[in-house]
Design a protein around this motif. Structure first.
Motif, PDB file in Angstrom:
ATOM      1  N   GLY A 105       0.846  -1.180   0.000  1.00 49.60           N
ATOM      2  CA  GLY A 105       0.000   0.000   0.000  1.00 49.60           C
ATOM      3  C   GLY A 105       0.882   1.229   0.000  1.00 49.60           C
ATOM      4  N   ILE A 106       0.302   2.348  -0.396  1.00 53.31           N
ATOM      5  CA  ILE A 106       1.074   3.589  -0.485  1.00 53.31           C
ATOM      6  C   ILE A 106       0.308   4.731   0.167  1.00 53.31           C
ATOM      7  N   LEU A 107       1.046   5.538   0.909  1.00 58.54           N
ATOM      8  CA  LEU A 107       0.544   6.807   1.411  1.00 58.54           C
ATOM      9  C   LEU A 107       1.178   7.873   0.530  1.00 58.54           C
ATOM     10  N   PRO A 108       0.386   8.545  -0.317  1.00 58.73           N
ATOM     11  CA  PRO A 108       0.951   9.497  -1.273  1.00 58.73           C
ATOM     12  C   PRO A 108       1.645  10.685  -0.594  1.00 58.73           C
ATOM     13  N   ALA A 109       2.613  11.228  -1.275  1.00 58.85           N
ATOM     14  CA  ALA A 109       3.436  12.317  -0.747  1.00 58.85           C
ATOM     15  C   ALA A 109       2.613  13.503  -0.260  1.00 58.85           C
ATOM     16  N   ASP A 110       1.492  13.813  -0.929  1.00 59.90           N
ATOM     17  CA  ASP A 110       0.709  14.971  -0.500  1.00 59.90           C
ATOM     18  C   ASP A 110       0.047  14.762   0.865  1.00 59.90           C
ATOM     19  N   LEU A 111      -0.029  13.521   1.357  1.00 62.01           N
ATOM     20  CA  LEU A 111      -0.546  13.258   2.694  1.00 62.01           C
ATOM     21  C   LEU A 111       0.565  13.132   3.735  1.00 62.01           C
ATOM     22  N   VAL A 112       1.797  13.202   3.276  1.00 66.70           N
ATOM     23  CA  VAL A 112       2.962  13.125   4.168  1.00 66.70           C
ATOM     24  C   VAL A 112       3.555  14.532   4.251  1.00 66.70           C
ATOM     25  N   SER A 113       2.750  15.466   4.726  1.00 65.96           N
ATOM     26  CA  SER A 113       3.128  16.882   4.660  1.00 65.96           C
ATOM     27  C   SER A 113       3.700  17.439   5.954  1.00 65.96           C
ATOM     28  N   LYS A 114       3.686  16.638   7.029  1.00 62.20           N
ATOM     29  CA  LYS A 114       4.192  17.117   8.319  1.00 62.20           C
ATOM     30  C   LYS A 114       5.104  16.081   8.950  1.00 62.20           C
ATOM     31  N   ALA A 115       6.097  16.579   9.674  1.00 57.85           N
ATOM     32  CA  ALA A 115       6.934  15.681  10.466  1.00 57.85           C
ATOM     33  C   ALA A 115       6.085  15.108  11.598  1.00 57.85           C
ATOM     34  N   GLY A 116       6.386  13.886  11.998  1.00 53.51           N
ATOM     35  CA  GLY A 116       5.652  13.282  13.102  1.00 53.51           C
ATOM     36  C   GLY A 116       5.762  11.780  13.116  1.00 53.51           C
ATOM     37  N   ASN A 117       4.974  11.188  13.989  1.00 53.60           N
ATOM     38  CA  ASN A 117       4.914   9.732  14.122  1.00 53.60           C
ATOM     39  C   ASN A 117       3.718   9.217  13.331  1.00 53.60           C
ATOM     40  N   TYR A 118       3.962   8.261  12.486  1.00 54.39           N
ATOM     41  CA  TYR A 118       2.949   7.705  11.604  1.00 54.39           C
ATOM     42  C   TYR A 118       2.829   6.199  11.850  1.00 54.39           C
ATOM     43  N   ALA A 119       1.731   5.630  11.349  1.00 56.84           N
ATOM     44  CA  ALA A 119       1.539   4.181  11.438  1.00 56.84           C
ATOM     45  C   ALA A 119       0.580   3.756  10.336  1.00 56.84           C
ATOM     46  N   VAL A 120       0.652   2.485   9.999  1.00 58.74           N
ATOM     47  CA  VAL A 120      -0.317   1.890   9.077  1.00 58.74           C
ATOM     48  C   VAL A 120      -0.781   0.577   9.685  1.00 58.74           C
ATOM     49  N   GLU A 121      -2.105   0.381   9.669  1.00 56.30           N
ATOM     50  CA  GLU A 121      -2.694  -0.871  10.119  1.00 56.30           C
ATOM     51  C   GLU A 121      -3.251  -1.586   8.899  1.00 56.30           C
ATOM     52  N   ILE A 122      -3.087  -2.903   8.873  1.00 58.24           N
ATOM     53  CA  ILE A 122      -3.632  -3.710   7.779  1.00 58.24           C
ATOM     54  C   ILE A 122      -4.625  -4.705   8.373  1.00 58.24           C
ATOM     55  N   TYR A 123      -5.841  -4.697   7.814  1.00 57.77           N
ATOM     56  CA  TYR A 123      -6.933  -5.541   8.280  1.00 57.77           C
ATOM     57  C   TYR A 123      -7.360  -6.510   7.179  1.00 57.77           C
ATOM     58  N   ILE A 124      -7.821  -7.674   7.585  1.00 57.36           N
ATOM     59  CA  ILE A 124      -8.431  -8.646   6.669  1.00 57.36           C
ATOM     60  C   ILE A 124      -9.942  -8.589   6.874  1.00 57.36           C
TER      61      ILE A 124
END
Length: 139
Positions: A105-124
């Motif tokens: 999966g991809i988080l596009p650059a325009d949504l990565v506009s601020k420094a900080g702590n990020y996470a991604v969860e994957i669900y079935i």
């Protein structure tokens, strides 16, 4: 006497099954799972991660790559992206007819506009707990 007990047991089981059907309860379960999730700066032609990183620059595309296993046809895989605990984006894809395969999966650059702590969860499918959670930092 034994015959009456058997008939009574069968009637009770039948009534329970019918009541579950009328309540609309879902009895589906799947052995599908996601494993080996890594954050990466991209994926190759085989959908494999090109590297394994935990930090990204602001305004860059962020990828997560993982492995899907034991998935029946038309399994939904949902990615939910967070920044500092706030949901940024959510994308659901289907595996089609592929049971075991790399996925990403991809988080596009325009949504990565601020420094900080990020996470991604994957669900079935409609699971309430993520199959995997991967954290990363944007600087």
């Amino acid at each position: 006497m034994k015959k009456n007990k058997l008939v009574l047991t069968l009637v009770i089981i039948t009534l329970m099954m019918v009541s579950v059907l009328f309540m609309g309860a879902s009895c589906s379960s799947t052995t599908a799972n996601v494993s080996n999730a890594v954050m990466t700066t991209g994926v190759d032609d085989n959908s494999m991660p090109v590297d394994n990183v935990t930090e990204f620059p602001v305004n860059s595309d962020v990828y997560v790559a993982a492995e899907l296993h034991n998935a029946p046809d038309d399994t939904n895989i949902k990615f939910i992206w967070y920044q500092d605990g706030q949901e940024l984006d959510s994308v659901t894809i289907s595996n089609g007819t592929v049971s075991d395969a790399p996925l990403w999966g991809i988080l596009p650059a325009d949504l990565v506009s601020k420094a900080g702590n990020y996470a991604v969860e994957i669900y079935i499918d409609d699971r309430t707990d993520p199959d995997t959670t991967t954290e990363f930092t944007v600087k």
